[in-house]
Write a protein that holds these residues in place. Sequence first.
Motif, mmCIF file in Angstrom:
data_model
loop_
_atom_site.group_PDB
_atom_site.id
_atom_site.type_symbol
_atom_site.label_atom_id
_atom_site.label_comp_id
_atom_site.label_asym_id
_atom_site.label_seq_id
_atom_site.Cartn_x
_atom_site.Cartn_y
_atom_site.Cartn_z
ATOM 1 N N LEU A 36 0.822 -1.202 0.000
ATOM 2 C CA LEU A 36 0.000 0.000 0.000
ATOM 3 C C LEU A 36 0.862 1.261 0.000
ATOM 4 O O LEU A 36 0.557 2.233 -0.703
ATOM 5 C CB LEU A 36 -0.937 0.021 1.199
ATOM 6 N N PHE A 37 1.930 1.260 0.768
ATOM 7 C CA PHE A 37 2.840 2.399 0.806
ATOM 8 C C PHE A 37 3.469 2.627 -0.563
ATOM 9 O O PHE A 37 3.533 3.765 -1.054
ATOM 10 C CB PHE A 37 3.913 2.159 1.870
ATOM 11 N N LYS A 43 1.486 6.483 -7.056
ATOM 12 C CA LYS A 43 0.382 7.316 -7.535
ATOM 13 C C LYS A 43 0.665 8.802 -7.324
ATOM 14 O O LYS A 43 0.233 9.636 -8.117
ATOM 15 C CB LYS A 43 -0.916 6.928 -6.830
ATOM 16 N N LEU A 44 1.347 9.152 -6.254
ATOM 17 C CA LEU A 44 1.673 10.552 -6.007
ATOM 18 C C LEU A 44 2.725 11.050 -6.983
ATOM 19 O O LEU A 44 2.760 12.227 -7.321
ATOM 20 C CB LEU A 44 2.160 10.746 -4.572
#
Length: 53
Positions: A36-37, A43-44
């Motif tokens: 998830l990290f 995505k950022l």
Amino acid sequence: MARPNPPVRLTPEEQKRRRQRSMALALALGIFCILLFAVTLAKLGPGIMQRPL
């Protein structure tokens, strides 16, 4: 009033399997958190560190 059940006594083999299962769940949860990290960072994008504060 109902009496509480006596504590369950596990055999050494059952204790070993319970510990292995717990370790596998902990490892899976850790991998999920890392995934998830990583997805969040992807995505950022790389420009996240160059934004104004």
